[in-house]
Write a protein that holds these residues in place. Structure first.
Motif, PDB file in Angstrom:
ATOM      1  N   GLY A 194      85.385   5.336  59.247  1.00 43.21           N
ATOM      2  CA  GLY A 194      85.474   6.785  59.074  1.00 43.21           C
ATOM      3  C   GLY A 194      84.216   7.530  59.519  1.00 43.21           C
ATOM      4  O   GLY A 194      84.317   8.620  60.087  1.00 43.21           O
ATOM      5  N   HIS A 203      85.014   5.547  51.685  1.00 47.37           N
ATOM      6  CA  HIS A 203      85.112   4.681  50.510  1.00 47.37           C
ATOM      7  C   HIS A 203      84.162   3.497  50.656  1.00 47.37           C
ATOM      8  O   HIS A 203      83.840   2.812  49.695  1.00 47.37           O
ATOM      9  N   ASP A 204      83.715   3.280  51.902  1.00 45.65           N
ATOM     10  CA  ASP A 204      82.752   2.211  52.161  1.00 45.65           C
ATOM     11  C   ASP A 204      81.962   2.550  53.427  1.00 45.65           C
ATOM     12  O   ASP A 204      82.169   3.607  54.015  1.00 45.65           O
ATOM     13  N   ASP A 206      81.075   0.762  57.164  1.00 44.97           N
ATOM     14  CA  ASP A 206      81.447  -0.361  58.033  1.00 44.97           C
ATOM     15  C   ASP A 206      80.477  -0.484  59.203  1.00 44.97           C
ATOM     16  O   ASP A 206      80.135   0.513  59.832  1.00 44.97           O
TER      17      ASP A 206
HETATM   18 MG    MG Z   1      85.316   2.608  55.960  1.00 44.02          MG
END
Ligand code: MG
Ligand code: DCP
Length: 389
Positions: A194, A203-204, A206
């Motif tokens: 994202g 949400h995380d 990467d």
């Molecule tokens: Mg992500």
């Protein structure tokens, strides 16, 4: 006629990978509703229905204007009867009864809460729901058997519920870069998911890691995680080995969205002071690598400590697959899915995060850049910021 007011004036392509989908659009009041139904279908293990609602929502995200009447939907692809009914009701009454009752339902709320735990998928959450469990607290109270990931998921539940900001992602980028360069100089690190598409929260975080000399990247992940662990920066990590073999995973295998790169699912311990420093542009990585004092054995409450937990995914790719890995890890999930569907159905090709195989010519198509892959697929290049399908 009003400019942009008439949808028939523009031709909406039917695959999401043929369209530009910006992050901010004009129809959230409709897409959020359709996405509730999509998520609910996923919770009920109905993938076809889930994708249908997601595709419908995605078409509305690509529209250059707000939908005002049902007439605006004429000529739009991917809108099935069910989606149209829901849209019509929202346009006429302000909300959809089906969407609102789904949102309120005990099953939906429980599945959302339980799948929101790191390490818990739909099947496990559904089993717990049928056993009468309703919340993360219920898991602790009833002493459920949990694997290591789920234990960490519960321990850091509150932190992992909170969105990760771009500022936090940037601090973590600096840490990952420092770790990777300490163990393999010359390696390249790229922020994916994202955040690469321009999202302000996620949400995380990467990351994709590679090295221009093919082979140098082998065995890299354990070195990175050891370095991070020595600095006290990891709360949890699980590394899976690279299991990609061109002969087995190429054309013989159906297009699969799980890739086989060496991958690390982790939870970082992020010092809040580092994020503030970074925002004030006086950042130094030294600020972030201090170990934590207030660690508690059970649940972590970040309000009371100087740090928070953040989900971080690290992926290592051989250089020759880097363009495919970049495309595959940029998302969105629907955009990826549509790319693979386009490749298979329209081009008789098989696309993965490792390679592109042409079934008509019986050969692998090599690429150094994302642009080349779009060209092989006969698609106009869509930049990451317009892949928010
Ligand atoms: Mg992500
Ligand atoms: N991905 C995918 N299919 C999956 C999992 C991941 O195609 N089943 C790819 C596309 C995603 C990227 O990996 O964009 C990262 O996955 P995330 O779940 O982290 O998704 P995002 O980064 O897009 O969203 P978020 O902001 O929630 O992290």
């Amino acid at each position: 006629p009003k400019p942009n007011g008439d949808p028939s004036a523009m031709q909406m392509k039917s695959y999401a990978c043929q369209r530009r989908t910006p992050l901010k659009h004009h129809n959230s009041f409709l897409t959020e509703a359709l996405e509730i139904l999509s998520q609910n279908a996923e919770y009920n293990d109905n993938e076809g229905r889930s994708v249908a609602f997601r595709r419908a929502a995605s078409v509305l995200k690509a529209l250059p204007h707000r939908v005002k009447t049902i007439e605006d939907l004429r000529c739009l692809p991917c809108l099935g009867d069910h989606s149209q009914r829901v849209i019509k009701e929202i346009l006429e009454d302000g909300s959809s009864r089906e969407v609102e009752s789904t949102r309120q339902s005990e099953q939906f709320q429980t599945m959302k809460a339980l799948t929101g735990i790191f390490g818990v998928g739909v099947r496990t959450a559904d089993r717990w729901f049928r056993e009468g469990l309703r919340s993360p607290d219920d898991l602790i109270r009833t002493g459920q058997q949990l694997n290591r990931a789920q234990q960490a998921g519960l321990q850091y539940y509150d932190d992992l519920q909170k969105p990760v900001t771009k500022a936090e992602a940037d601090v973590i980028s600096d840490i990952v870069e420092k770790a990777v360069h300490a163990v393999l100089p010359g390696a390249e690190i790229q922020l994916m998911g994202g955040f690469r598409r321009g999202k302000e929260v996620g949400h995380d975080v990467d990351f994709l890691i590679t090295h221009p000399e093919e082979g140098k990247e082998e065995g890299l992940m354990p070195k990175i995680t050891n370095w991070l662990e020595e600095q006290g920066l990891l709360l949890y990590q699980k590394t899976t080995r690279n299991s990609y073999l061109e002969k087995m995973d190429g054309p013989a295998r159906p297009p699969n969205n799980m890739d086989r790169f060496e991958r690390c699912f982790s939870i970082f311990k992020l010092q809040k002071s580092a994020v503030r420093c970074k925002s004030n542009s006086t950042a130094s990585v030294e600020d972030v690598s201090r170990g934590g004092e207030n660690e508690r054995p059970s649940e972590h409450h970040s309000e009371e400590s100087g740090w928070r937990a953040v989900r971080v995914d690290l992926v290592v790719s051989p250089y020759s697959q880097f363009a495919f890995a970049t495309l595959g890890w940029t998302g969105s999930k629907l955009f990826e899915r549509e790319l693979r569907r386009w490749a298979g159905q329209e081009k008789h090709m098989s696309l993965s995060s490792h390679a592109l195989y042409d079934s008509k010519q019986n050969l692998y198509l090599r690429a150094k850049t994302e642009e080349e892959i779009f060209a092989y697929l006969g698609l106009e290049f869509i930049p990451p910021s317009e892949r928010n399908a």
